[in-house]
Design a protein around this motif. Structure first.
Motif, PDB file in Angstrom:
ATOM      1  N   LEU A  65      35.382 -44.835  35.887  1.00 22.27           N
ATOM      2  CA  LEU A  65      34.623 -43.775  35.230  1.00 22.27           C
ATOM      3  C   LEU A  65      35.462 -43.140  34.124  1.00 22.27           C
ATOM      4  O   LEU A  65      34.952 -42.871  33.026  1.00 22.27           O
ATOM      5  CB  LEU A  65      34.218 -42.705  36.253  1.00 22.27           C
ATOM      6  CG  LEU A  65      33.442 -41.508  35.705  1.00 22.27           C
ATOM      7  CD1 LEU A  65      32.089 -41.951  35.154  1.00 22.27           C
ATOM      8  CD2 LEU A  65      33.250 -40.441  36.784  1.00 22.27           C
ATOM      9  N   GLU A  66      36.736 -42.917  34.403  1.00 23.34           N
ATOM     10  CA  GLU A  66      37.622 -42.329  33.397  1.00 23.34           C
ATOM     11  C   GLU A  66      37.691 -43.207  32.154  1.00 23.34           C
ATOM     12  O   GLU A  66      37.579 -42.713  31.018  1.00 23.34           O
ATOM     13  CB  GLU A  66      39.017 -42.135  33.984  1.00 23.34           C
ATOM     14  CG  GLU A  66      40.013 -41.537  32.990  1.00 23.34           C
ATOM     15  CD  GLU A  66      41.406 -41.466  33.557  1.00 23.34           C
ATOM     16  OE1 GLU A  66      42.029 -40.384  33.502  1.00 23.34           O
ATOM     17  OE2 GLU A  66      41.900 -42.508  34.049  1.00 23.34           O
ATOM     18  N   LYS A  67      37.857 -44.506  32.372  1.00 23.97           N
ATOM     19  CA  LYS A  67      37.945 -45.435  31.236  1.00 23.97           C
ATOM     20  C   LYS A  67      36.661 -45.414  30.403  1.00 23.97           C
ATOM     21  O   LYS A  67      36.693 -45.423  29.167  1.00 23.97           O
ATOM     22  CB  LYS A  67      38.233 -46.850  31.746  1.00 23.97           C
ATOM     23  CG  LYS A  67      38.384 -47.866  30.629  1.00 23.97           C
ATOM     24  CD  LYS A  67      38.700 -49.254  31.188  1.00 23.97           C
ATOM     25  CE  LYS A  67      38.837 -50.269  30.062  1.00 23.97           C
ATOM     26  NZ  LYS A  67      39.145 -51.644  30.582  1.00 23.97           N
ATOM     27  N   ARG A  68      35.527 -45.356  31.107  1.00 22.33           N
ATOM     28  CA  ARG A  68      34.235 -45.348  30.394  1.00 22.33           C
ATOM     29  C   ARG A  68      34.079 -44.097  29.530  1.00 22.33           C
ATOM     30  O   ARG A  68      33.556 -44.152  28.424  1.00 22.33           O
ATOM     31  CB  ARG A  68      33.088 -45.455  31.403  1.00 22.33           C
ATOM     32  CG  ARG A  68      31.700 -45.468  30.780  1.00 22.33           C
ATOM     33  CD  ARG A  68      30.682 -46.084  31.710  1.00 22.33           C
ATOM     34  NE  ARG A  68      30.567 -45.398  32.971  1.00 22.33           N
ATOM     35  CZ  ARG A  68      29.751 -44.331  33.162  1.00 22.33           C
ATOM     36  NH1 ARG A  68      29.015 -43.887  32.162  1.00 22.33           N
ATOM     37  NH2 ARG A  68      29.677 -43.772  34.348  1.00 22.33           N
ATOM     38  N   MET A  69      34.556 -42.964  30.040  1.00 24.95           N
ATOM     39  CA  MET A  69      34.449 -41.721  29.278  1.00 24.95           C
ATOM     40  C   MET A  69      35.453 -41.667  28.119  1.00 24.95           C
ATOM     41  O   MET A  69      35.146 -41.171  27.040  1.00 24.95           O
ATOM     42  CB  MET A  69      34.663 -40.525  30.210  1.00 24.95           C
ATOM     43  CG  MET A  69      33.532 -40.283  31.194  1.00 24.95           C
ATOM     44  SD  MET A  69      31.935 -39.957  30.399  1.00 24.95           S
ATOM     45  CE  MET A  69      31.084 -41.513  30.709  1.00 24.95           C
ATOM     46  N   LEU A  70      36.659 -42.187  28.368  1.00 26.45           N
ATOM     47  CA  LEU A  70      37.687 -42.158  27.322  1.00 26.45           C
ATOM     48  C   LEU A  70      37.339 -43.077  26.160  1.00 26.45           C
ATOM     49  O   LEU A  70      37.651 -42.771  24.999  1.00 26.45           O
ATOM     50  CB  LEU A  70      39.042 -42.552  27.909  1.00 26.45           C
ATOM     51  CG  LEU A  70      39.719 -41.528  28.835  1.00 26.45           C
ATOM     52  CD1 LEU A  70      40.950 -42.135  29.500  1.00 26.45           C
ATOM     53  CD2 LEU A  70      40.104 -40.262  28.068  1.00 26.45           C
ATOM     54  N   THR A  71      36.726 -44.201  26.461  1.00 28.86           N
ATOM     55  CA  THR A  71      36.416 -45.179  25.405  1.00 28.86           C
ATOM     56  C   THR A  71      34.987 -45.059  24.891  1.00 28.86           C
ATOM     57  O   THR A  71      34.652 -45.642  23.860  1.00 28.86           O
ATOM     58  CB  THR A  71      36.648 -46.603  25.925  1.00 28.86           C
ATOM     59  OG1 THR A  71      35.802 -46.827  27.068  1.00 28.86           O
ATOM     60  CG2 THR A  71      38.093 -46.802  26.320  1.00 28.86           C
ATOM     61  N   GLY A  72      34.138 -44.340  25.609  1.00 30.51           N
ATOM     62  CA  GLY A  72      32.739 -44.226  25.205  1.00 30.51           C
ATOM     63  C   GLY A  72      32.578 -43.466  23.904  1.00 30.51           C
ATOM     64  O   GLY A  72      33.365 -42.588  23.561  1.00 30.51           O
ATOM     65  N   SER A  73      31.540 -43.818  23.167  1.00 30.11           N
ATOM     66  CA  SER A  73      31.339 -43.228  21.845  1.00 30.11           C
ATOM     67  C   SER A  73      29.859 -42.942  21.588  1.00 30.11           C
ATOM     68  O   SER A  73      28.985 -43.702  22.000  1.00 30.11           O
ATOM     69  CB  SER A  73      31.866 -44.187  20.774  1.00 30.11           C
ATOM     70  OG  SER A  73      31.549 -43.727  19.476  1.00 30.11           O
ATOM     71  N   LEU A  74      29.629 -41.841  20.888  1.00 35.98           N
ATOM     72  CA  LEU A  74      28.283 -41.501  20.424  1.00 35.98           C
ATOM     73  C   LEU A  74      28.210 -41.523  18.894  1.00 35.98           C
ATOM     74  O   LEU A  74      27.295 -40.949  18.302  1.00 35.98           O
ATOM     75  CB  LEU A  74      27.883 -40.120  20.954  1.00 35.98           C
ATOM     76  CG  LEU A  74      27.517 -40.061  22.439  1.00 35.98           C
ATOM     77  CD1 LEU A  74      27.440 -38.622  22.923  1.00 35.98           C
ATOM     78  CD2 LEU A  74      26.197 -40.773  22.690  1.00 35.98           C
ATOM     79  N   VAL A  75      29.172 -42.188  18.283  1.00 37.29           N
ATOM     80  CA  VAL A  75      29.248 -42.212  16.817  1.00 37.29           C
ATOM     81  C   VAL A  75      27.975 -42.803  16.216  1.00 37.29           C
ATOM     82  O   VAL A  75      27.449 -42.303  15.210  1.00 37.29           O
ATOM     83  CB  VAL A  75      30.488 -43.006  16.355  1.00 37.29           C
ATOM     84  CG1 VAL A  75      30.439 -43.247  14.845  1.00 37.29           C
ATOM     85  CG2 VAL A  75      31.762 -42.253  16.720  1.00 37.29           C
TER      86      VAL A  75
END
Length: 621
Positions: free
Chosen positions: A592-602
């Protein structure tokens, strides 16, 4: 006798006048020192600003030496302008412009010609300084940021302008002052007190020693250090989680009102606003109207709170006795109101207080809100009673924090609807959206975090603040004054259980943290914008509010992620990761941490930019 009266008055007045002149010119040198006397040179000794630490003693902001080139226009003689400009890497046009500005300030008094030279630039100038009469270097201290996070908290240092100089006699041209953040709010404490030396000069303008053996000289006093309430590791973690996203995170220690994290995204490296490139960098940040990195979303962004506002709707319903915890409302996937109007809901069946909370039933809370407003038989009175309850949680008002910026959001009153419906005819069902955190209700992330602190404390809060300790000085007592809500303590117990069940079996069941009871609420706020007279529907905002642990809470948090779809897609995971990091000191849900750290809404934000561009282009066609 009369003939002696007038002469006596004249003689007495003359004696008094002569005595006063003698005192001012011979005995007291105050006015002489204040005048633009060519024989006396006034040199300031600028103190270091106070250091800034986090709550655990980590140094966040220190100082570094810097040098300003000062000019006294009247004393300029035989300047080799070309050599001077080449040495400082400026154009002749810049030179002329700066000299004209200095003359406007004062031909006889020193003002800054070129500010914030580094050590290398200073050394180069110092070698040739004797060739440039009328110019000299003044040592100052600039900020030296030890971290790259927290720019919105610190603020920055800049030169005073003429308006500040006129308003506050402490400052002179070229002096530095804090702007934004704690640098502005605690300027008088951080800046210290500058010292001054009066030097005597001969007819050749050479300094020959201290004036009157230095009896009027004063020593500088270093600024006082500040210890912030911020936990740097939590601040950094929140900043990392919000990379490529827009929004705000506010975390508060419920029992004290101390702000543990104040994240605004996008942000910037505070070091960009130090040195000779400060002005250029600030202009670039200011002109970025898309990402708007100078806009503190945690304090200034006003969003519809969405479903987290149902917490207040339920508490007010219990307080006003329009429901009990056993009162039920039947939901058929939505709430019908008005003339054929229907508000959709993901729930169905009989909803009572507990499952109404953890299933976030719109029908349940719309019914509670309508009953609250209609209780008094007078919608105006009902709205004002409801509004006063809400405001007792710190919403709809400037909270009095020790930060120089903020918005009060909006909690409507009867006057609001008297303006919107001048002919009357409105009632609880007309304004039903307020009950689920839409309608006219607006809140900031700071206010929602504070609301959760009230619930965690079962009815009270302390004014949120960013400074924990000032060296040799007490904090303002307003930060240790308890504010009590209008809701009786016993009503918080069922609400807290309902918020715990949001994790146990409700809308946040996928976000559990092992061996920790979290109480929280997901939220999805409708997001519309109006451009060129038209309303456009954008992706909803993702919202999450929580506190933990359930017993003896140590953190209350609110997370807003703009255009983040729904509550447990972005805001929920970020909030629970922040809680786990702070309470346990480590993360167990690494995927979950990895998904949030790398996730983007750009990509989502680019769609909005394209929408604006297309609308503007169509206007010009």
């Amino acid at each position: 006798m009369r003939k002696f009266v007038l002469p006596s008055i004249i003689i007495i007045a003359a004696i008094i006048l002569i005595a006063r002149i003698f005192y001012l010119q011979v005995i007291n040198d105050t006015l002489k020192l204040q005048s633009e006397n060519n024989a006396i040179k006034k040199v300031f000794d600028f103190p270091e600003r106070g250091y800034i630490y986090d709550r655990n003693g980590k140094l966040l902001v220190a100082n570094q030496p810097s040098y300003d080139i000062m000019v006294i226009p009247r004393e300029m003689k035989n300047i080799d302008t070309l050599d001077f400009c080449q040495l400082l890497d400026i154009t002749k046009e810049d030179f002329i412009k700066k000299i004209k500005k200095a003359i406007v300030y004062s031909p006889r008094l020193p003002s800054v010609f070129l500010s914030q030279l580094n050590k290398k630039e200073y050394a180069a100038f110092q070698e040739k300084e004797r060739k440039f009469e009328g110019f000299y270097t003044q040592k100052r201290a600039l900020r030296d940021y030890q971290v790259k996070e927290g720019a919105n908290i610190f603020g920055f240092i800049t030169q005073v302008n003429e308006a500040i100089i006129e308003k506050n006699p402490y400052y002179n041209s070229g002096d530095l002052i804090g702007k934004q953040g704690v640098e502005q709010e605690y300027e008088d404490i951080l800046r210290g007190i500058k010292g001054v030396k009066y030097l005597l000069r001969d007819k050749y303008n050479k300094v020959i020693g201290p004036y009157k053996e230095g009896i009027y000289d004063t020593l500088s006093q270093q600024g006082k250090d500040l210890t912030l309430t911020i936990d740097y590791e939590l601040q950094k973690y929140g900043t990392d989680l919000m990379i490529n996203k827009r929004g705000g995170i506010v975390a508060i220690e419920p029992k004290t009102g101390e702000i543990l994290a104040l994240v605004s995204a996008p942000t910037y490296d505070p070091g960009l606003l130090v040195g000779r490139q400060r002005s250029k960098n600030y202009t670039a940040l200011y002109l970025d109207s898309i990402a708007n990195p100078l806009f503190d979303r945690g304090l200034l962004a006003q969003y519809p709170p969405g479903s987290p506002f149902k917490i207040l709707t339920g508490l007010i319903g219990l307080q006003e006795e329009v429901i009990t915890t056993e009162t039920g409302f039947v939901c058929h996937h939505g709430f019908s109101y008005g003339a054929g109007r229907f508000m959709k809901c993901h729930d169905s069946g009989l909803s009572k207080f507990n499952n109404g909370i953890y299933q976030s039933c719109n029908t349940y809370f719309c019914s509670v809100y309508r009953n609250t407003i209609d209780k008094f038989g007078n919608s105006s009175k009902g709205v004002d009673v409801w509004s006063n309850h809400v405001k007792s949680f710190g919403l709809g008002q400037f909270m009095g924090t020790d930060l120089p910026t903020g918005k009060k959001g909006n909690i409507p009153t009867s006057k609001t609807y008297e303006r919107l419906y001048p002919n009357g005819g409105w009632r609880g069902s007309t304004i039903i959206s307020n009950g689920i955190g839409q309608g006219e209700v607006l809140t900031t992330p700071l206010q929602l975090a504070n609301m959760m602190a009230v619930v965690a404390n079962k009815g009270y809060y302390f004014t949120p603040h960013i400074v924990k300790k000032i060296k040799d000085k007490k904090l303002d007592k307003k930060f240790t004054t308890k504010h009590v809500s209008t809701i009786n303590k016993e009503h918080f117990e069922p609400m807290i259980q309902g918020l715990a069940d949001v994790y146990n079996k409700g809308t946040a069941a996928t976000l559990k943290v092992k061996d920790m009871e979290i109480c929280g609420k997901t939220g999805t706020a409708e997001n519309k914008i109006r451009v060129a007279g038209k309303t456009y529907q954008l992706k909803d905002h993702s919202i999450f509010v929580a506190f933990a642990p359930k017993e003896n809470p140590t953190i209350a948090i609110a997370v807003f992620v703009e255009n983040g779809y729904w509550g447990n897609r972005w805001a929920g995971p970020i909030a629970t990761l922040m809680i786990e990091k702070y309470v346990n000191g480590k993360i167990t849900r690494e995927d979950l941490e990895k998904r949030m750290l790398t996730g983007s809404l750009v990509d989502e934000y680019k769609k909005i930019e394209i929408l604006f561009i297309n609308v503007l282009q169509n206007q010009h066609l």
